[in-house]
Design an enzyme around this catalytic site. Sequence first.
Site, PDB file in Angstrom:
ATOM      1  N   GLN A  33     -63.954  18.634 -21.129  1.00 16.57           N
ATOM      2  CA  GLN A  33     -63.992  17.409 -21.936  1.00 16.57           C
ATOM      3  C   GLN A  33     -63.217  16.266 -21.291  1.00 16.57           C
ATOM      4  OE1 GLN A  33     -62.514  18.633 -25.803  1.00 16.57           O
ATOM      5  NE2 GLN A  33     -64.190  20.069 -26.120  1.00 16.57           N
TER       6      GLN A  33
ATOM      7  N   HIS B 287     -59.794  18.405 -26.030  1.00 14.40           N
ATOM      8  CA  HIS B 287     -59.227  17.591 -27.121  1.00 14.40           C
ATOM      9  C   HIS B 287     -58.297  16.478 -26.624  1.00 14.40           C
ATOM     10  CE1 HIS B 287     -60.047  20.699 -30.546  1.00 14.40           C
ATOM     11  NE2 HIS B 287     -61.078  20.561 -29.717  1.00 14.40           N
TER      12      HIS B 287
ATOM     13  N   GLU C 116     -64.157  15.212 -40.628  1.00  7.84           N
ATOM     14  CA  GLU C 116     -63.732  14.382 -41.752  1.00  7.84           C
ATOM     15  C   GLU C 116     -63.682  12.889 -41.429  1.00  7.84           C
ATOM     16  OE1 GLU C 116     -58.918  14.892 -41.403  1.00  7.84           O
ATOM     17  OE2 GLU C 116     -59.971  16.405 -42.578  1.00  7.84           O
TER      18      GLU C 116
ATOM     19  N   TYR D 247     -52.139  13.138 -41.855  1.00  6.45           N
ATOM     20  CA  TYR D 247     -53.540  13.508 -42.156  1.00  6.45           C
ATOM     21  C   TYR D 247     -53.767  15.016 -42.117  1.00  6.45           C
ATOM     22  CZ  TYR D 247     -54.374   8.687 -42.824  1.00  6.45           C
ATOM     23  OH  TYR D 247     -54.315   7.429 -43.379  1.00  6.45           O
TER      24      TYR D 247
ATOM     25  N   TYR E  77     -63.392  28.270 -35.273  1.00  8.52           N
ATOM     26  CA  TYR E  77     -64.750  28.498 -34.756  1.00  8.52           C
ATOM     27  C   TYR E  77     -65.029  29.984 -34.533  1.00  8.52           C
ATOM     28  CZ  TYR E  77     -65.657  23.582 -34.801  1.00  8.52           C
ATOM     29  OH  TYR E  77     -65.880  22.305 -35.259  1.00  8.52           O
TER      30      TYR E  77
HETATM   31 CA   LIG Z   1     -57.172  15.821 -42.189  1.00 11.19          CA
END
Ligand SMILES: [Ca+2]
Length: 425
Positions: A136, A200, A295, A305, A316
């Site tokens: 990534q 990530h 989200e 958050y 996963y």
């Molecule tokens: Ca969250």
Amino acid sequence: MICMKTLLLSGAFMVLFNSGCHQKTSRQTETDQALTVQAGSQTKPTACKPLETREPNATGQKPTFANQTRVCGMKSKTAFEVIVLAKKLENPWSVEPLPNGDLLVTERPGRMRVISASGQVGKPLTGMPAIEASGQSGLLDVALSPNFAADRTIFWSFTEPRPEGNGTSVARGILSANGTAIEQAKTIFRSSPSYHNHMHYGSRLTFGPDGMLYVTLGERSDLETRPQAQHMNSHLGKILRITPDGAPAPGNPFLNQPGTKPEIWTIGHRNVQAAAFDENGKFWTVEMGPQGGDELNLIEKGKNYGWPLVTFGEEYSGKPVPNAVTTKAGYVDPVYYWDPVIAPSGAQFYTGNLFPEWKGNLFVGALKEQRLVRLRIENNKVTGEEHLLTNRHQRIRDVKQGPDGALYIVTDETDGELWKLLPRK
Ligand SMILES: [Ca+2]
Ligand SMILES: [Ca+2]
């Protein structure tokens, strides 16, 4: 009926316009209102039909409030045309329309190019610092300076090779007048700590109406780094707010606190690759969640958050996220979530005049589900969802509105494409 087709040349690619040969589509005949049925003399509202009908990934989880997931499906009444402006782009990650109608496009292996409004693909820009590209990692987002028309300054995020591994960094430079080079490139921010995998990174770059640069950073995925999304001495799993020089922005919530990174704006994020300000100056992000936990969040200064303590979804592997709950006091609930996941990347609030019906709607790219998601948001709640471009079967990485009011999209494929969405004539 005679079906007229017109071939036009656009840059190096032929573009096929269908004029009048499509049969009427369902989007032209259906409405986006919740269904009602006559029951005797009474009209009773019934549950409308959400687009998602599959079983959730995570079993036994309940939304925290009504319409937090699977809201009513809606259908655009405006028919549109997709023009393929360019092909053979290698995993394009970002599209940024320039004031003159040309487009700046990044490709994850480490190239940035100008593609003309008519689809002429320019050579890779020279003058970029070293980039590590694997998995990534690579060249990620690009954003224009708020004063681009005057200063021709661009900002980009990328995976920087470092002695201890790699990490997301942000650089800026000047796009040369002829659009072939980046001049005076300078790395203005380096996230820390570095790490040695290739997962990530985030990272979207978004200038706010305050002139500050908001940077989204992932938590590098591994169980070793994941808890750092809650640690104040790490940039991982955060949204940052920095000045155009890369310094912590004045007014940040955790300035001058010992053991705390002063660039932090919000904490508790897994991997955010979609971010956009709405017309009222509110900041929204769409986050790659665990399985069943993508989200939409309304981002507010200094808030938590949740990841990895408070989240929807599961690992996963199918196992529960260790010790996680779906809601908890002190942690911000997502405005909306997707279960199963869509893998969101790229976001744009539509403000143009070409599609009056879409004004104020949020568009989100979906990688795994290969579509463009349209959300209607009212009073900070999602009240309608539509899935567009599903018949093209390409991973949508980024969506941006051009100065002409068209939507521009890049697809995350080894033979990736740049699309332009216009109302069908
Ligand atoms: Ca969250
Ligand atoms: Ca961008």
